[in-house]
Design a protein around this motif. Structure first.
Motif, mmCIF file in Angstrom:
data_model
loop_
_atom_site.group_PDB
_atom_site.id
_atom_site.type_symbol
_atom_site.label_atom_id
_atom_site.label_comp_id
_atom_site.label_asym_id
_atom_site.label_seq_id
_atom_site.Cartn_x
_atom_site.Cartn_y
_atom_site.Cartn_z
ATOM 1 N N ARG A 1 3.217 2.118 -13.191
ATOM 2 C CA ARG A 1 4.283 1.588 -12.295
ATOM 3 C C ARG A 1 5.722 1.892 -12.888
ATOM 4 O O ARG A 1 6.672 1.872 -12.095
ATOM 5 N N ARG A 2 5.946 2.370 -14.213
ATOM 6 C CA ARG A 2 6.949 2.520 -14.876
ATOM 7 C C ARG A 2 7.384 3.965 -14.042
ATOM 8 O O ARG A 2 8.742 3.897 -13.564
ATOM 9 N N ASN A 3 6.688 4.732 -13.740
ATOM 10 C CA ASN A 3 7.226 5.993 -13.175
ATOM 11 C C ASN A 3 7.512 6.007 -11.839
ATOM 12 O O ASN A 3 8.276 6.683 -11.162
ATOM 13 N N ALA A 4 6.833 4.991 -11.075
ATOM 14 C CA ALA A 4 6.986 4.716 -9.654
ATOM 15 C C ALA A 4 8.500 4.081 -9.764
ATOM 16 O O ALA A 4 9.187 4.385 -8.655
ATOM 17 N N ARG A 5 8.781 3.169 -10.614
ATOM 18 C CA ARG A 5 10.012 2.531 -10.712
ATOM 19 C C ARG A 5 11.205 3.736 -10.810
ATOM 20 O O ARG A 5 12.227 3.454 -10.470
ATOM 21 N N ILE A 6 10.959 4.607 -11.684
ATOM 22 C CA ILE A 6 11.920 5.619 -11.973
ATOM 23 C C ILE A 6 12.185 6.319 -10.743
ATOM 24 O O ILE A 6 13.345 6.640 -10.106
ATOM 25 N N PHE A 7 10.982 6.743 -9.731
ATOM 26 C CA PHE A 7 10.982 7.497 -8.796
ATOM 27 C C PHE A 7 11.927 6.586 -7.662
ATOM 28 O O PHE A 7 12.915 7.053 -6.982
ATOM 29 N N TYR A 8 11.543 5.395 -7.559
ATOM 30 C CA TYR A 8 12.431 4.544 -6.428
ATOM 31 C C TYR A 8 13.953 4.212 -7.052
ATOM 32 O O TYR A 8 14.584 4.148 -6.019
ATOM 33 N N SER A 9 14.126 4.548 -8.369
ATOM 34 C CA SER A 9 15.581 4.187 -8.484
ATOM 35 C C SER A 9 16.183 5.385 -8.298
ATOM 36 O O SER A 9 17.440 5.532 -7.629
ATOM 37 N N ALA A 10 15.726 6.518 -8.741
ATOM 38 C CA ALA A 10 16.318 7.877 -8.059
ATOM 39 C C ALA A 10 16.285 8.039 -6.548
ATOM 40 O O ALA A 10 17.437 8.354 -6.067
ATOM 41 N N LEU A 11 15.343 7.476 -5.996
ATOM 42 C CA LEU A 11 15.355 7.693 -4.680
ATOM 43 C C LEU A 11 16.736 6.759 -4.004
ATOM 44 O O LEU A 11 17.349 7.213 -3.087
ATOM 45 N N PRO B 1 0.962 -1.261 0.030
ATOM 46 C CA PRO B 1 0.049 -0.219 -0.062
ATOM 47 C C PRO B 1 0.773 1.266 0.116
ATOM 48 O O PRO B 1 0.545 2.260 -0.695
ATOM 49 N N ARG B 2 2.034 1.304 0.552
ATOM 50 C CA ARG B 2 2.787 2.572 0.592
ATOM 51 C C ARG B 2 3.435 2.796 -0.840
ATOM 52 O O ARG B 2 3.497 3.938 -1.213
ATOM 53 N N ALA B 3 3.677 1.742 -1.336
ATOM 54 C CA ALA B 3 4.107 1.950 -2.795
ATOM 55 C C ALA B 3 3.247 2.187 -3.753
ATOM 56 O O ALA B 3 3.471 3.105 -4.844
ATOM 57 N N GLN B 4 2.008 1.620 -3.335
ATOM 58 C CA GLN B 4 0.930 1.766 -4.377
ATOM 59 C C GLN B 4 0.412 3.535 -4.334
ATOM 60 O O GLN B 4 0.286 4.069 -5.231
ATOM 61 N N PHE B 5 0.863 4.198 -3.196
ATOM 62 C CA PHE B 5 0.393 5.514 -2.922
ATOM 63 C C PHE B 5 1.342 6.308 -4.033
ATOM 64 O O PHE B 5 0.853 7.297 -4.880
ATOM 65 N N PHE B 6 2.656 6.021 -4.167
ATOM 66 C CA PHE B 6 3.470 6.483 -5.196
ATOM 67 C C PHE B 6 3.025 6.069 -6.629
ATOM 68 O O PHE B 6 3.298 7.016 -7.416
ATOM 69 N N VAL B 7 2.736 5.204 -6.783
ATOM 70 C CA VAL B 7 2.193 4.711 -8.301
ATOM 71 C C VAL B 7 0.838 5.669 -8.471
ATOM 72 O O VAL B 7 0.961 6.040 -9.834
ATOM 73 N N ARG B 8 0.091 5.774 -7.655
ATOM 74 C CA ARG B 8 -1.033 6.662 -7.924
ATOM 75 C C ARG B 8 -0.813 7.863 -8.129
ATOM 76 O O ARG B 8 -1.343 8.559 -8.952
ATOM 77 N N ILE B 9 -0.002 8.493 -7.280
ATOM 78 C CA ILE B 9 0.295 9.952 -7.347
ATOM 79 C C ILE B 9 1.203 10.167 -8.480
ATOM 80 O O ILE B 9 1.402 11.334 -9.055
ATOM 81 N N LEU B 10 1.870 9.366 -9.138
ATOM 82 C CA LEU B 10 2.849 9.578 -10.351
ATOM 83 C C LEU B 10 2.309 8.851 -11.641
ATOM 84 O O LEU B 10 2.758 8.583 -12.324
ATOM 85 N N GLY B 11 0.775 9.411 -11.490
ATOM 86 C CA GLY B 11 0.186 9.092 -12.958
ATOM 87 C C GLY B 11 -0.246 7.458 -13.211
ATOM 88 O O GLY B 11 -0.607 7.207 -14.258
ATOM 89 N N ASN B 12 -0.555 6.745 -11.917
ATOM 90 C CA ASN B 12 -1.096 5.371 -12.120
ATOM 91 C C ASN B 12 -0.031 4.497 -13.148
ATOM 92 O O ASN B 12 -0.683 3.817 -13.979
#
Length: 64
Positions: free
Chosen positions: A43-53, A30-41
């Motif tokens: 998962r690719r964008n969430a993966r980029i975010f977590y890579s940068a993090l 659920p915590r990762a799903q939060f970022f998936v949702r706010i980054l435009g639904n």
């Protein structure tokens, strides 16, 4: 203090590994799903975010 440095690097490496290997159990959390949702639904964008993090945490750990 050395433990803190390596802990931050370890957490950053974990984040990079989760993003590169596209772990379902990580991104279905659920915590990762939060970022998936706010980054435009996307998962690719969430993966980029977590890579940068992860990269940022590794750099921070090595500069501490």
């Amino acid at each position: 203090m050395d433990f803190q440095k390596w802990f931050v690097v370890l957490v950053g490496s974990f984040s990079i590994a989760a993003a590169l290997l596209n772990w379902d159990w990580f991104f279905n959390n659920p915590r990762a799903q939060f970022f998936v949702r706010i980054l435009g639904n996307s998962r690719r964008n969430a993966r980029i975010f977590y890579s940068a993090l992860g990269i940022g945490l590794c750099v921070l750990g090595f500069t501490i």
